[in-house]
Design a protein around this motif. Sequence first.
Motif, short mmCIF file in Angstrom:
data_model
loop_
_atom_site.label_atom_id
_atom_site.label_comp_id
_atom_site.label_asym_id
_atom_site.label_seq_id
_atom_site.Cartn_x
_atom_site.Cartn_y
_atom_site.Cartn_z
N VAL A 187 116.45 -10.85 198.60
CA VAL A 187 115.39 -10.70 197.59
C VAL A 187 115.59 -11.81 196.58
N ARG A 188 114.50 -12.43 196.15
CA ARG A 188 114.64 -13.66 195.37
C ARG A 188 113.82 -13.64 194.08
N TYR A 189 114.44 -14.15 193.04
CA TYR A 189 113.73 -14.59 191.83
C TYR A 189 114.09 -16.05 191.66
N THR A 190 113.11 -16.90 191.40
CA THR A 190 113.40 -18.33 191.43
C THR A 190 114.09 -18.83 190.16
N THR A 191 115.22 -19.55 190.35
CA THR A 191 115.80 -20.30 189.23
C THR A 191 115.95 -21.77 189.61
N SER A 192 115.51 -22.13 190.82
CA SER A 192 115.46 -23.55 191.20
C SER A 192 114.13 -23.77 191.90
N GLY A 193 113.60 -24.99 191.79
CA GLY A 193 112.30 -25.26 192.38
C GLY A 193 111.19 -24.76 191.48
N GLY A 194 109.94 -24.98 191.89
CA GLY A 194 108.79 -24.62 191.06
C GLY A 194 108.48 -23.14 191.12
N THR A 195 107.55 -22.72 190.23
CA THR A 195 107.19 -21.31 190.20
C THR A 195 105.72 -21.09 190.60
N PHE B 141 113.27 -33.09 203.58
CA PHE B 141 112.98 -31.69 203.91
C PHE B 141 112.30 -31.03 202.72
N PRO B 142 111.45 -30.02 202.99
CA PRO B 142 110.81 -29.32 201.87
C PRO B 142 111.88 -28.57 201.08
N TYR B 143 111.83 -28.72 199.75
CA TYR B 143 112.88 -28.13 198.93
C TYR B 143 112.27 -27.38 197.77
N ALA B 144 112.42 -26.07 197.79
CA ALA B 144 111.93 -25.29 196.65
C ALA B 144 112.97 -24.26 196.23
N CYS B 145 114.16 -24.35 196.82
CA CYS B 145 115.21 -23.39 196.47
C CYS B 145 116.55 -24.00 196.88
N ASP B 146 117.58 -23.75 196.07
CA ASP B 146 118.89 -24.33 196.37
C ASP B 146 119.49 -23.82 197.67
N ASN C 120 122.09 -41.85 182.35
CA ASN C 120 122.20 -41.43 180.95
C ASN C 120 121.01 -40.63 180.46
N GLN C 121 120.21 -40.09 181.37
CA GLN C 121 119.07 -39.29 180.93
C GLN C 121 119.20 -37.92 181.51
N ILE C 122 118.73 -36.93 180.80
CA ILE C 122 118.66 -35.61 181.42
C ILE C 122 117.28 -35.50 182.03
N VAL C 123 117.22 -35.23 183.33
CA VAL C 123 115.91 -35.16 183.97
C VAL C 123 115.74 -33.80 184.63
N SER C 124 114.51 -33.34 184.67
CA SER C 124 114.22 -32.09 185.32
C SER C 124 114.15 -32.34 186.82
N THR C 125 114.54 -31.34 187.61
CA THR C 125 114.50 -31.51 189.06
C THR C 125 113.16 -31.06 189.64
N HIS C 126 112.22 -30.65 188.84
CA HIS C 126 110.90 -30.36 189.42
C HIS C 126 109.79 -30.77 188.45
N LYS D 161 122.15 -34.95 193.67
CA LYS D 161 123.10 -35.74 194.44
C LYS D 161 123.21 -35.18 195.88
N LEU D 162 123.35 -33.88 195.97
CA LEU D 162 123.48 -33.26 197.30
C LEU D 162 122.25 -33.52 198.16
N ARG D 163 121.10 -33.37 197.53
CA ARG D 163 119.85 -33.54 198.27
C ARG D 163 119.76 -34.96 198.83
N ARG D 164 120.13 -35.94 197.99
CA ARG D 164 120.08 -37.33 198.46
C ARG D 164 121.01 -37.53 199.65
N GLU D 165 122.21 -36.96 199.56
CA GLU D 165 123.17 -37.14 200.66
C GLU D 165 122.67 -36.48 201.95
N ILE D 166 122.11 -35.29 201.81
CA ILE D 166 121.63 -34.59 203.01
C ILE D 166 120.45 -35.36 203.62
N GLU D 167 119.55 -35.86 202.76
CA GLU D 167 118.36 -36.56 203.28
C GLU D 167 118.75 -37.85 204.00
#
Length: 502
Positions: free
Chosen positions: A83-91, A137-142, A496-502, A125-131
Amino acid sequence: MPDHPKEACGVFGADDFRGNLIFPYIYWGLRSQNHRGHQSHGFITFNGKFNTHRSLDLVPEITQGNIRDWLRKLPGQVGIGNVRYTTSGGTDEESLITGMQPSLSEAEKTSIAISFNGNVVNSLKLRREIEKKLGKFPYACDVELICKNLLMKLIESNDLSLAVKDCMNEVDGAFSVTGMTQDGKLFAFRDPFGIRPLCCGYDKDRNVYAFSSESVGLDINNLEYDSEIRPGELVFATKDGFLREQVVPCKRRALCAFEFAYFARPDSKLGNKYVYEVREEFGRNLGREYSEITKNADMILSIPETGNDAAYGLHEETGLRWERATRRHRYVTRRAFILLPRERYRTIDRKINILDDQLSGKTVIVTEDSVVRGDTTKTIIQKLRAKGAKKVHVFVTFPRIIGPCFYGVDMATYGELIGSKHNPDEIAKLINADTVNFQSLEGLVRATELKKEELCLGCVIGKYPTPLAQRIADEMREKFENGFKETGRLYEISSNQIVSTH
Ligand code: SF4
């Protein structure tokens, strides 16, 4: 973000070594843990091949009329659910659908299915390495990062222990996982800090073995509790019992302290205690710590219901009457998280009925599980005052939340947290309470009967167990204090920037 934070997920996995269909176990395992995530649910079973069903919303009711369809759709003696509530990816709806769990990854004749609770901090970082290795790949959840990372390693070594070990060494974050190999072996593992809960159990004849985020998932299936999965441990379910392997050393146990105050069901076991016992102790602590207030109060109220156990403890400690002056409109069930802010106020208003005869001219103590933004508490106080309450003191069972969570709880930025900018007196003014009284850190730790070092207290003290989370928190804090506008849920430091992942 809703006023009360939401958990990321609940997981459940089971194998019936007599060969019976496993679906009913997983179904009830998820139903009992729907409080951990209600945006989507899903099942994968295995009977020589993977069978999948995933859908938005709560785990549905299954009736006599459709149970056969479910069993036909999800055959096999082994399976996992989520069962999921999203804390990564879009809503948005599309992202919610893409992010539904469990996840199944396949490439180069290798496959793996997993159900995950937690959050990955070094996701970019992980996503780049896996890709680089497996392509985009479609990514909407860790979950995809953990699943594809395992798949990548399995393709290289065909050894799950090695794959999990690499995963534990490479992923910064929280992950409690149950999964199935491509030949249907059920396993579970937990990050080296054991941030999110995960336990295991079996039936009395030792035919059915199961993994569950919370022990209530075992109870509802009449399974006996065996133990927690230890931080850094990989456990296989076999017909001869659990096969345990400490694949990386436990760095330090850091169980999320917020599980005790808010997320976990009161009848779940965490550490050595039931959660409701800890919450009652929270109430007793508050009674002792704020006796100057309790001695002049007329009654205790618990709003929302997650404050009930603390209210009981507070009543025991102080002798004050725990007044049931609030009643729920039972069939008003719309959940606040799907509503716009203005609608949310109206819905809270509709959900709770306050009986004014009990309150008129009284000094009231309200027990709350947490204060995140303060909106809900403010609304409740307005209602209590409108019904004639003379004074309203808020007793909060969790200490003041001063920083975000990077481990699967929906509190992503400093800006959204009332406690990151204001002290208790200021918070009281902002929410129109006479006083706001938080649980002390010492009181919280003592009630859990764990050592302070065995708990994650990142959002309370600003010290996070994993290194990248600490670095990001420090950088975010500095930027927040300098007026940087925070957006999004997950952050990474990039150039040196904080960026959002979505
Ligand atoms: S930061 Fe807070 S909410 Fe997040 S895991 Fe730690 S204690 Fe739990």
